[in-house]
Write a protein that holds these residues in place. Structure first.
Motif, PDB file in Angstrom:
ATOM      1  N   THR A 277       0.829  -1.207   0.000  1.00 54.27           N
ATOM      2  CA  THR A 277       0.000   0.000   0.000  1.00 54.27           C
ATOM      3  C   THR A 277       0.858   1.250   0.000  1.00 54.27           C
ATOM      4  OG1 THR A 277      -1.792  -1.178   1.121  1.00 54.27           O
ATOM      5  CG2 THR A 277      -1.823   1.231   1.235  1.00 54.27           C
ATOM      6  N   TRP A 278       1.955   1.238   0.760  1.00 52.35           N
ATOM      7  CA  TRP A 278       2.828   2.413   0.783  1.00 52.35           C
ATOM      8  C   TRP A 278       3.471   2.662  -0.579  1.00 52.35           C
ATOM      9  CZ3 TRP A 278       2.425   6.353   3.528  1.00 52.35           C
ATOM     10  CH2 TRP A 278       2.078   6.292   4.889  1.00 52.35           C
ATOM     11  N   THR A 279       3.821   1.608  -1.279  1.00 52.72           N
ATOM     12  CA  THR A 279       4.400   1.781  -2.612  1.00 52.72           C
ATOM     13  C   THR A 279       3.402   2.461  -3.538  1.00 52.72           C
ATOM     14  OG1 THR A 279       5.802  -0.167  -2.363  1.00 52.72           O
ATOM     15  CG2 THR A 279       5.382   0.570  -4.604  1.00 52.72           C
ATOM     16  N   VAL A 280       2.151   2.034  -3.468  1.00 48.94           N
ATOM     17  CA  VAL A 280       1.105   2.641  -4.301  1.00 48.94           C
ATOM     18  C   VAL A 280       0.953   4.126  -3.952  1.00 48.94           C
ATOM     19  CG1 VAL A 280      -1.381   2.651  -4.774  1.00 48.94           C
ATOM     20  CG2 VAL A 280      -0.134   0.475  -4.649  1.00 48.94           C
ATOM     21  N   LEU A 281       0.857   4.412  -2.664  1.00 47.25           N
ATOM     22  CA  LEU A 281       0.670   5.809  -2.236  1.00 47.25           C
ATOM     23  C   LEU A 281       1.844   6.678  -2.678  1.00 47.25           C
ATOM     24  CD1 LEU A 281      -0.733   5.152   1.354  1.00 47.25           C
ATOM     25  CD2 LEU A 281      -1.986   6.178  -0.543  1.00 47.25           C
ATOM     26  N   ARG A 282       3.048   6.184  -2.510  1.00 49.08           N
ATOM     27  CA  ARG A 282       4.228   6.989  -2.857  1.00 49.08           C
ATOM     28  C   ARG A 282       4.367   7.182  -4.361  1.00 49.08           C
ATOM     29  NH1 ARG A 282       7.196   4.001   2.026  1.00 49.08           N
ATOM     30  NH2 ARG A 282       6.867   5.608   3.614  1.00 49.08           N
ATOM     31  N   LYS A 283       3.966   6.183  -5.134  1.00 49.42           N
ATOM     32  CA  LYS A 283       4.019   6.337  -6.590  1.00 49.42           C
ATOM     33  C   LYS A 283       3.081   7.443  -7.067  1.00 49.42           C
ATOM     34  CE  LYS A 283       7.013   3.350  -8.229  1.00 49.42           C
ATOM     35  NZ  LYS A 283       8.160   3.758  -9.070  1.00 49.42           N
ATOM     36  N   PHE A 284       2.032   7.691  -6.283  1.00 53.55           N
ATOM     37  CA  PHE A 284       1.089   8.753  -6.643  1.00 53.55           C
ATOM     38  C   PHE A 284       1.349  10.037  -5.845  1.00 53.55           C
ATOM     39  CE2 PHE A 284      -0.957   5.174  -8.594  1.00 53.55           C
ATOM     40  CZ  PHE A 284      -1.609   5.709  -9.697  1.00 53.55           C
ATOM     41  N   GLY A 285       2.550  10.138  -5.265  1.00 50.77           N
ATOM     42  CA  GLY A 285       3.001  11.402  -4.697  1.00 50.77           C
ATOM     43  C   GLY A 285       2.659  11.670  -3.253  1.00 50.77           C
TER      44      GLY A 285
END
Length: 642
Positions: A277-285
């Motif tokens: 989930t953190w990877t997804v959030l960080r990829k979207f800034g």
């Protein structure tokens, strides 16, 4: 779906501070983790120690800070704790008193120092524990974790027997890189609201055909963007099957629904795969607060005090389209539920608190008209332009963030050009208590008159559009309580943000006028002294009452003497506003007019005129003298040559 870590976190590294009572095994824990051997002798306190970068899959630099717990080193300990990304608190498994100290001293101490980072509680010397009286870790720690939510996890280890030593710092690093607290409510076992809102925004962005579901192709694009690897068809089928078995509405004929998307992330977190989930959030800034990172927003705005920031036509057109999209019943206003829907992809609604919650006009049913909607955005942009752009992005603005705002021309230049280029004007409203300031603001936003007096103790705002010959302008009125005027004027730039100042007095009460005169002179003097002169208007409120003749005559005399318009009589009780808001806006549009002059200001101007004339006389005299000298030199030269 795989996991990862952001580049920024990777380059920064993780700083873990190990603290706890003396003799609980701090230094041995660190040496064993780094050297993979139990030390025969260790110094009282180790120097900062780095773990090998490749020891964990994330390959993030980890620095471990050992600490002493002696009273004389308490200041150094506090300093290190405040610089920590995570804190490891140790106790000795063979000394129950050291475990008690975790909850009676160490955790309260972290709170006292305002150290707000993940905490890992570690029981060292597991090999020395008396197994006959052993109690499960969960049984011991559960009440402590209920009281201290900052505890990320608990673990027991043995440096001597190499039991769970690498895990201690793996969990510590993971708590920093992939913290649980922002994402998941452990007690309720649900995703936190801000996490849900961020994931909803990501889902909407990825749902390119806007059919309310992620198709196989859209799911694959999402996977590639976040994890740099495509999903095989069989994997997509497997993901949807898992969702559909647990949550039938999570999948429909078009693909994975928002409900299913959120369910998947809750499932990852429950299984300890927070990195996904953190990877997804960080990829979207997103950052660790689940807000857009600074690099997703415009850079800090460079402007001087008498400039302001407004939304551009491009941003306003986007907001008009957004309004039309969410006005589902096409009644020309946004009901509360429709407004909540607009901001359902923002961390929270930006207008739920002062000064926004009661600053604009509402319909009889509490709805927000288009003018009211745009007025809220205008107010937010003037007060905090970066926050305004941030919220534009949350609700779907896809243009360059910098294209959403513009910095206006300096007010000083507006005065020289005798015309303002602004679309949003800020009006400061001054006046004594019970003069009618709040009633004036309420009138701007269509609120009915109330006979009850409620003193204003803090600044508050009202904002609305005003029809002018050149088109609609937005007027922001900021009420300054009488007791806060001195505080406001204590800084040089106090009036830099002001396009026009309005002075309200009770026309039936002489003392109200006298106090208003003092405020007018104080504000005008401040403008003359600082160079931030502002147009000023006087409003004679409560025109429905018998006027006080001395106040009426004196107000006319003062306005004439200071070179501003005569007071504007209004009655908010009778709804007789005498075009006051148009007149206020018109005065702001022509900032070279209606600027008051105090006696001191006139004296200063007269003094400067005299000085300038003297300089001109001296300059002319010097020029005549030089001309005569030059003529004499020419005459002498001719005479000598003859």
């Amino acid at each position: 779906m795989a996991g990862g870590v952001s580049d920024k976190t990777s380059s920064k590294g993780v700083r873990i501070v190990v603290a706890g009572d003396k003799g609980t095994g701090k230094s041995s824990l660190i040496v064993t983790a780094v050297a993979d051997t139990f030390p025969a002798n260790v110094p009282p306190v180790l120097p900062p120690t780095s773990l090998p970068v490749d020891i964990y899959p994330e390959k993030v630099p980890v620095t471990i800070i050992d600490t002493a717990s002696r009273a004389e080193t308490r200041g150094k300990l506090a300093e290190e704790l405040k610089k920590a990304d995570a804190v490891v608190l140790t106790y000795a498994c063979d000394k129950p008193s050291t475990l008690d100290r975790i909850s009676t001293f160490w955790l309260p101490e972290l709170r006292r120092l305002e150290v707000r980072v993940p905490v890992i509680v570690v029981g060292c010397k597991l090999d020395l524990r008396d197994e006959q009286h052993a109690v499960s870790l969960e049984q011991v720690m559960s009440p402590i974790m209920q009281q201290f939510r900052e505890i990320e996890t608990c673990i027991e280890c043995s440096a001597l027997n190499h039991i769970q030593i690498p895990e201690v710092f793996y969990y510590s690093q993971k708590a920093v890189l992939h913290p649980t607290a922002p994402l998941f409510d452990q007690e309720a076992q649900t995703l936190k609201p801000r996490c849900i809102r961020a994931l909803k925004r990501i889902f909407i962005i990825c749902d390119q055909d806007k059919d309310g579901a992620l198709s196989d192709a859209e799911l694959n694009d999402f996977q590639v963007k976040c994890f740099n690897a495509p999903l095989q068809p069989s994997e997509i089928v497997g993901v949807k099957r898992v969702v559909q078995e647990k949550l039938p509405e999570g999948v429909n004929d078009h693909g994975l629904t928002l409900t299913g998307f959120l369910f998947l992330h809750a499932l990852f977190i429950e299984k300890g795969r927070l990195e996904t989930t953190w990877t997804v959030l960080r990829k979207f800034g997103y950052n660790n607060d689940i807000r857009l990172d600074a690099d997703q927003l415009p850079p800090p705005i460079k402007k001087i005090p008498d400039q302001t920031v407004e939304l551009t036509d491009e941003a306003i057109d986007f907001l008009k389209e957004t309004f039309a999209t969410y006005d589902t019943d096409s009644d020309g206003s946004l009901r509360t539920v429709e407004l909540e829907d607009i901001f359902s992809t923002a961390p929270e609604s930006p207008w739920s608190e002062a000064p926004y919650e009661d600053a604009v006009e509402r319909t009889a049913l509490g709805g927000l008209s288009l003018d009211g909607f745009l007025s809220e955005w205008a107010l937010m942009t003037v007060r905090d332009p970066i926050y305004s752009v941030e919220n534009l992005i949350y609700i779907g603005y896809a243009g360059d963030p910098s294209s959403a705002i513009r910095v206006t021309r300096r007010r000083r230049i507006d005065r020289k050009k005798k015309q303002s280029d602004r679309n949003v004007f800020q009006c400061f409203v001054f006046g004594p208590k019970e003069a009618g300031k709040s009633a004036l603001l309420n009138s701007l936003i269509g609120r009915p008159f109330s006979d009850g007096y409620v003193p204003t103790t803090e600044e508050h705002f009202a904002v609305n559009t005003v029809d002018q010959p050149a088109g609609k302008k937005t007027l922001i009125m900021r009420e300054i309580p009488e007791e806060l005027v001195g505080q406001l004027l204590s800084t040089k730039d106090a009036l830099a943000a002001c396009d026009i100042a309005v002075f309200v007095y009770d026309s039936s009460y002489e003392q109200s006028w006298r106090r208003t005169t003092e405020l007018l002179i104080k504000v005008a003097s401040h403008g003359e002294t600082t160079g931030y002169e502002v147009p000023c208007l006087i409003v004679a409120a409560k025109d429905d009452l018998e006027p006080h003749m001395d106040a009426l005559q004196d107000s006319t005399r003062v306005s004439q003497n200071m070179g501003i318009d005569a007071p504007i009589p209004i009655s908010t009780k009778l709804g007789d506003y005498n075009n006051v808001f148009r007149r206020i806006t018109a005065a702001a549009e022509h900032p070279h007019l209606s600027i008051p002059e105090t006696d001191a200001g006139k004296s200063r101007k007269q003094y400067h005129r005299i000085i300038n004339r003297s300089l001109v006389f001296v300059s002319v005299g010097a020029a005549v003298t030089l001309a005569g000298l030059a003529a004499y030199r020419i005459y002498a030269a001719r005479k000598n040559s003859s």
